[in-house]
Structures are given as C-alpha cells and as structure tokens.
Motif scaffolding. Sequence first.
Motif, PDB file in Angstrom:
ATOM      1  N   ALA A  87      -2.700   6.796  -0.242  1.00  0.00           N
ATOM      2  CA  ALA A  87      -2.045   5.512  -0.520  1.00  0.00           C
ATOM      3  C   ALA A  87      -1.311   5.621  -1.844  1.00  0.00           C
ATOM      4  N   GLU A  88      -0.434   4.644  -2.098  1.00  0.00           N
ATOM      5  CA  GLU A  88       0.269   4.578  -3.380  1.00  0.00           C
ATOM      6  C   GLU A  88      -0.361   3.553  -4.321  1.00  0.00           C
ATOM      7  N   ARG A  89      -1.475   2.993  -3.910  1.00  0.00           N
ATOM      8  CA  ARG A  89      -2.237   2.082  -4.763  1.00  0.00           C
ATOM      9  C   ARG A  89      -3.623   2.682  -4.966  1.00  0.00           C
ATOM     10  N   PRO A  90      -4.363   2.278  -6.012  1.00  0.00           N
ATOM     11  CA  PRO A  90      -5.675   2.880  -6.310  1.00  0.00           C
ATOM     12  C   PRO A  90      -6.678   2.692  -5.176  1.00  0.00           C
ATOM     13  N   VAL A  91      -7.447   3.746  -4.932  1.00  0.00           N
ATOM     14  CA  VAL A  91      -8.451   3.779  -3.870  1.00  0.00           C
ATOM     15  C   VAL A  91      -9.837   3.862  -4.495  1.00  0.00           C
ATOM     16  N   GLY A  92     -10.776   3.105  -3.943  1.00  0.00           N
ATOM     17  CA  GLY A  92     -12.173   3.175  -4.360  1.00  0.00           C
ATOM     18  C   GLY A  92     -13.062   3.271  -3.143  1.00  0.00           C
ATOM     19  N   MET A  93     -14.383   3.339  -3.378  1.00  0.00           N
ATOM     20  CA  MET A  93     -15.298   3.546  -2.263  1.00  0.00           C
ATOM     21  C   MET A  93     -16.595   2.800  -2.456  1.00  0.00           C
ATOM     22  N   VAL A  94     -17.072   2.187  -1.364  1.00  0.00           N
ATOM     23  CA  VAL A  94     -18.427   1.625  -1.339  1.00  0.00           C
ATOM     24  C   VAL A  94     -19.377   2.790  -1.158  1.00  0.00           C
ATOM     25  N   LEU A  95     -20.220   3.041  -2.137  1.00  0.00           N
ATOM     26  CA  LEU A  95     -21.115   4.193  -2.119  1.00  0.00           C
ATOM     27  C   LEU A  95     -22.553   3.695  -2.036  1.00  0.00           C
ATOM     28  N   SER A  96     -23.129   3.775  -0.843  1.00  0.00           N
ATOM     29  CA  SER A  96     -24.477   3.253  -0.641  1.00  0.00           C
ATOM     30  C   SER A  96     -25.558   4.264  -0.995  1.00  0.00           C
ATOM     31  N   GLY A  97     -25.174   5.512  -1.189  1.00  0.00           N
ATOM     32  CA  GLY A  97     -26.185   6.541  -1.395  1.00  0.00           C
ATOM     33  C   GLY A  97     -26.779   7.026  -0.091  1.00  0.00           C
ATOM     34  N   GLY A  98     -26.233   6.524   1.029  1.00  0.00           N
ATOM     35  CA  GLY A  98     -26.658   6.991   2.336  1.00  0.00           C
ATOM     36  C   GLY A  98     -25.821   8.160   2.802  1.00  0.00           C
ATOM     37  N   LYS A 144     -15.213  -8.025  -5.031  1.00  0.00           N
ATOM     38  CA  LYS A 144     -14.870  -8.869  -6.184  1.00  0.00           C
ATOM     39  C   LYS A 144     -14.815  -8.033  -7.458  1.00  0.00           C
ATOM     40  N   LYS A 145     -15.777  -7.121  -7.611  1.00  0.00           N
ATOM     41  CA  LYS A 145     -15.786  -6.234  -8.770  1.00  0.00           C
ATOM     42  C   LYS A 145     -14.707  -5.151  -8.638  1.00  0.00           C
ATOM     43  N   ALA A 146     -14.575  -4.595  -7.437  1.00  0.00           N
ATOM     44  CA  ALA A 146     -13.627  -3.496  -7.231  1.00  0.00           C
ATOM     45  C   ALA A 146     -12.185  -3.931  -7.450  1.00  0.00           C
ATOM     46  N   LYS A 147     -11.895  -5.209  -7.237  1.00  0.00           N
ATOM     47  CA  LYS A 147     -10.541  -5.717  -7.399  1.00  0.00           C
ATOM     48  C   LYS A 147      -9.980  -5.438  -8.795  1.00  0.00           C
ATOM     49  N   GLU A 148     -10.864  -5.281  -9.758  1.00  0.00           N
ATOM     50  CA  GLU A 148     -10.417  -5.000 -11.123  1.00  0.00           C
ATOM     51  C   GLU A 148      -9.708  -3.652 -11.220  1.00  0.00           C
ATOM     52  N   LYS A 149      -9.998  -2.735 -10.267  1.00  0.00           N
ATOM     53  CA  LYS A 149      -9.451  -1.375 -10.390  1.00  0.00           C
ATOM     54  C   LYS A 149      -8.736  -0.852  -9.153  1.00  0.00           C
ATOM     55  N   VAL A 150      -9.068  -1.357  -7.959  1.00  0.00           N
ATOM     56  CA  VAL A 150      -8.542  -0.732  -6.739  1.00  0.00           C
ATOM     57  C   VAL A 150      -7.926  -1.763  -5.810  1.00  0.00           C
ATOM     58  N   ASN A 151      -7.135  -1.259  -4.865  1.00  0.00           N
ATOM     59  CA  ASN A 151      -6.539  -2.090  -3.812  1.00  0.00           C
ATOM     60  C   ASN A 151      -6.986  -1.667  -2.424  1.00  0.00           C
ATOM     61  N   ILE A 152      -7.707  -0.551  -2.353  1.00  0.00           N
ATOM     62  CA  ILE A 152      -8.226  -0.043  -1.072  1.00  0.00           C
ATOM     63  C   ILE A 152      -9.680   0.329  -1.277  1.00  0.00           C
ATOM     64  N   LEU A 153     -10.532  -0.068  -0.322  1.00  0.00           N
ATOM     65  CA  LEU A 153     -11.964   0.192  -0.433  1.00  0.00           C
ATOM     66  C   LEU A 153     -12.420   0.902   0.836  1.00  0.00           C
ATOM     67  N   ILE A 154     -12.905   2.126   0.655  1.00  0.00           N
ATOM     68  CA  ILE A 154     -13.356   2.965   1.763  1.00  0.00           C
ATOM     69  C   ILE A 154     -14.833   2.684   2.049  1.00  0.00           C
ATOM     70  N   SER A 155     -15.192   2.665   3.336  1.00  0.00           N
ATOM     71  CA  SER A 155     -16.598   2.516   3.711  1.00  0.00           C
ATOM     72  C   SER A 155     -16.981   3.586   4.731  1.00  0.00           C
ATOM     73  N   GLY A 156     -18.271   3.741   4.950  1.00  0.00           N
ATOM     74  CA  GLY A 156     -18.781   4.703   5.931  1.00  0.00           C
ATOM     75  C   GLY A 156     -19.005   4.091   7.292  1.00  0.00           C
ATOM     76  N   ILE A 210       0.831  -1.202   0.000  1.00  0.00           N
ATOM     77  CA  ILE A 210       0.000   0.000   0.000  1.00  0.00           C
ATOM     78  C   ILE A 210       0.870   1.259   0.000  1.00  0.00           C
ATOM     79  N   LEU A 211       1.848   1.311   0.904  1.00  0.00           N
ATOM     80  CA  LEU A 211       2.829   2.405   0.950  1.00  0.00           C
ATOM     81  C   LEU A 211       4.220   1.841   0.694  1.00  0.00           C
ATOM     82  N   ASP A 212       5.047   2.598   0.004  1.00  0.00           N
ATOM     83  CA  ASP A 212       6.392   2.154  -0.380  1.00  0.00           C
ATOM     84  C   ASP A 212       6.292   0.798  -1.075  1.00  0.00           C
ATOM     85  N   LEU A 213       6.097   0.839  -2.373  1.00  0.00           N
ATOM     86  CA  LEU A 213       5.818  -0.380  -3.132  1.00  0.00           C
ATOM     87  C   LEU A 213       7.071  -1.194  -3.436  1.00  0.00           C
TER      88      LEU A 213
END
Length: 617
Positions: free
Chosen positions: A250-261, A349-361, A51-54
């Motif tokens: 982070a030094e790897r791609p970050v994504g987010m679980v977006l529930s609309g809440g 499973k889907k996010a793995k195609e693009k990110v290595n970190i997944l943010i949640s609320g 994640i940091l210092d690859l």
Amino acid sequence: MCGINLLINPSLNGEASIQKMMQATAHRGPDASGFERLAENVFLAGNRLKILDLTDASNQPFWSQDKNAVLVWNGALYNYEELKNELSELGYTFRTESDSEVLLYWLMAFGTKKIASLKGMFAFVYANIQTHELLVARDPSGQKPLYSYHSGSFWAFSSESKGILAALDKTPSIDENQFFPYFHARHSFPDKTFYRRIHQVLPGHGMVWNWKTSTSSPFQWDYPIEKQTDFHQAKFETLLKNAVRKHFHAERPVGMVLSGGADSSLLYALWHEQSGIALPTYTATFDQALQHKYEDPIFANKLVQKYPADHHEIKIDVGTVMENWPAYIESLDQPIGDSAGFLTWMIAKKAKEKVNILISGAGADELFGGYNRHKALKNYLKNPKAFLWLKKFYQWIPMPLALEKMLKAIAETPEQTFVNFSTLFPLPKDSLSLFKPWYTQSNAPFKNALEFDRTFYLVNDVLKVHDNSCMAHAIEGRSPYLDHDLVVFSKSMPENLHLELEGKAWIKGALEDRGLGFIANRKKLGFGLPLQEWFQKEPDFREWVFGPIREMAVTWGEILPPEMLKLARCPENAKTAHFLLIWNLFLLASWLNPKDAIDFPIGVETERKSDYWEDQV
C-alpha cells in the motif's frame, strides 16, 4: 477502503437523499466524497479512503476517460497489475496508478463474463452509460459488506445499513425473525439484517439492472475447485508468502493486530523475513492477574524480540469498556455479539494514530481446521455411534467439562452435530432446517463443516466485526489468509488431507521451522474479553451488563425465543459457562436501546433468587 451508495428511483428528493447517505458513511472514506446523477432517477456516491494512488485523480465516483462508464467500490484488487497488463494488450491506456482504474476498465471490457478473474476483496457499483446498465456485486470472500433495500421500483444499496436508513423517510421496523439466529449464532441470517426489508447482498452475488427498461437479472460466482495434487507444506508457504506481499502492499502506513497466536505471528514473521521492515503492531492486554490465562502480550513480546516491530499494548479493563461502550455501540452498524468486535475497535482506535491499514490473521482457522470444534468433529466422525451411545450417560457419569459440552451437542448427523458445536446454545431439533440453506451438502463431512465456518461464521461474525471496527476509525482491514489462491488451495484439498492436517499443521510447522514452536504449541483460547472472570469478580460490571438485558426482556419479551427470554429475564441465574450468551444478549440490548447501555445505573440492588456468578468465585 471506501463507502458505496446507490439510489434508484428514490421516493424522496434524490440529490438530497444521496448526500445524506454519503454523510452517514463518511467514516468509511474521509479523504474524498462525491456523487453523480447518472440518469433522471439514478444517483451514485462514494466516500474514499486513499490507499493506492494518493492523488485526487483516483477519487470516486471514478469515470472512464471517455465518460461512458463510472465506478464506485470498496476494497482492494490484489492482482490489479496482472489485469492491467492484459488490458494494456487490448489497447487500454491508464492515467492513474490505482486499482480503481483497472477494475473500471476490466468491467468495461468484459462485464460479468470474466468477473471470476478478479482476485481481491470488494463490493462495487459499476455503471455503463451507453447501455444504461448498473452492475452491483460483492466478491465471494465476503470481506466487504453490501446492503440493499427494495420497495416497488425503489432500490438502495450501501456499504452499511446506516447508509440506507439515511435515505429512507422512516426507519424500517426490527425484523423479529432475527432474534433466533442471533441468540444461537451471534448475528442475523446471512441474507438478512435486523431491519425488515434491508438485506445483505450475499458473497459472490450480483445484479445487472437496466435503468431504461427497469429490468434486472441476478448472477453469482464462486471460487473454483482445481484438480491438483501438489498439496504440501512448501506449496502452502509459497502461497502464503505471495499473499503477504500483496496484502501488505500500500501507499499508506500498514500495521498489524498481533495476538501472539499462530496465525498473526506467522504472517508477521513472513513479512519481516521478506522485507526487513518493522511495522506497528498492536496487542490487547488485560490486568496482570489475568495474564496467566490471557497470554497474548507475553507471546507477542516474545515474537517481536525475534522479529522487531514498533509494538504497542492496548490495556483493556472494565473501566475501558464502560467508558467506550456508548461510542462503540453508536458505530455498530448491525449487532454481532462477539466481544472481539470491541477489542478490535479499541485496537483500531489506537492504531489510527499511525496506520491506515490493519492486517489480521482472520481466515486461517476456517481454511485449515484450527478451531476446537474441528477437532471435536474429527473425533466424532471416527465413530458417531459410540458418541451417540455415550451421550445417554453424560448426566450420570462425572467427566471433564469439555467432554460434557461436546456430548450435549452430539446429534444424529455430522451436519447437526457441527452446527451445535458452532452455536452458543444447542439448536432445537426442529430448527436445523433454518440453518440448512447455509450448510454445504456433499459426501465430505469435514470439508462441509469448514465451508460452513468460512461462509457463515467467518463472513458474518469475524469479518463483519473486523470491517466495522476498523472502518469506524477510517482504517482498512485486510486478511492475507483469505487471499484468492489460498482459498482455492484449501477448497481443492481432499477430505482425507484436511482431516490429517486438522489443527493447522502447516501453520504450526512453519512456526516451528522458524524457532517459534512456543507459539505453535500454545493452547488456543480465542480472541475476546475476559468476560467470565469479570462477571465473577466485578459486581458493578455484572449489574451494568444485566440491567439492559432485563429491560430487553420487558420490551421485547413477546417475540424472544423461549430460551432467550428465560435467560434475559434473570441473567444473574445463568450458569458460569454461559458468559458468552450473556454478553451476546447485552450487546443486542445495547444496540436496540443505546440509552439503556449509557444511562443504566451501576451498582443497583435488585431482588433476585441467587447470584450464580458470585457463587463461583
């Protein structure tokens, strides 16, 4: 981020056993793996997700330059730059840009004395070669798991119970005492697992063990309660903005679980305002006919129109669940009967195609009173005697279902009342003592309830399924609302202010200020599968679920709690309102016997008294 494995005095070949543990937890750190023999019978191993210092210089086990200390850990240290500056003033030099090196040298410099200065999510094993000491610990937030096994002089620690199982010459038997908390709370007690003798290291707990003297001493620490008076909306938003900057870094791609809440929407809005960067975002969606109730994709799409994102919708239907269920159960380290776990697993499973970190609320509801049960408790605290009186008549007076459900849970004390609010099925009166050790005792009943939710429900349900579901796909899960400073802020707030702000008033206020009032005022539904509708309208799905539950009643019936056995024997007779209980049993039955979950035939006709589910359509 990684997988931790430690063996002390193994009964079998230590080198072979530690490698088996590494293999069992390889999904947690696919980028690098390694092990070290620290002493004759002490073996340490790590699986790394970069994640940091690859560079490979930060692979684990991570050694100090003088080879006097070594670290394996899992998580992220969000104040590592501040600690690094302090260590530099003490004369430490650094060869990497990782938070791993900072944590290693911090422990070298201070041991357990300044462990409370670490702000992040972590579990770690640190070894001092000169003093022959191991330091094993898990941080107070409980975001990262750590399991232990102890028999005589043999110890094993791992990020998953699967890691410990890999090191044993036989699988421990199932702990029958965990069926009771599981039935009511969807998971085992916080210090236990479903395996006898495999325990969970509690958040904020640790142990120092000397491999030369074979002596150990426990220690623990917690978030501080600060004496402060500046509790206001602007202070909250400043802390949350800081948390977003740190947790999204982070030094790897970050994504987010977006529930609309409210919670995830505010995090993404703050991120985009500060960075201007559109991130990958992921929302679970169901059949069009269900979107009048399950509106996540509707609100998520409205949000990304204002704050652009690389937005993805993951369609989930009955077929998706059936097709992916065997793989999901195989990845499940411990049973947790929350359908949010499967949703998160599919999103990861889907996010793995693009990110290595997944943010949640995760964490906002527990820190700032966002659940419906918090509103119910607030109303109860206004006049407990009136609710106790009204409870006598709920069976005879027609009233809204929500009020009837609340009255059924009302008890003599705020403590028992809130535990009943929190569980899937009200506790027998004589069993509250089993939950009491996990319930804070103070003269602030509303704050006690929030703390119970944070330390019991959040840690053992929400965070556990988030970690398990993400790490199954080699993704690190992060929760900015659980930033150290925000947790301290919430814990330091007085009782009257928590009551005043119940319903996450500051989060909703921040959304309204950004023109997102339609999200702030959205009715809270929760994150999970549309189980009630599927049970009513999908007979094949219903029978697919009921079959393993009936089999569990036959196999485990002698040790199941009475109410649990009654439901497991005839799940088709359950009330519609018990759909969460049915799913809870199904997941446990699948975990106990995965073959039943895979092979049970769909559409089998069985003799039954009635089918309540179809009657409700």
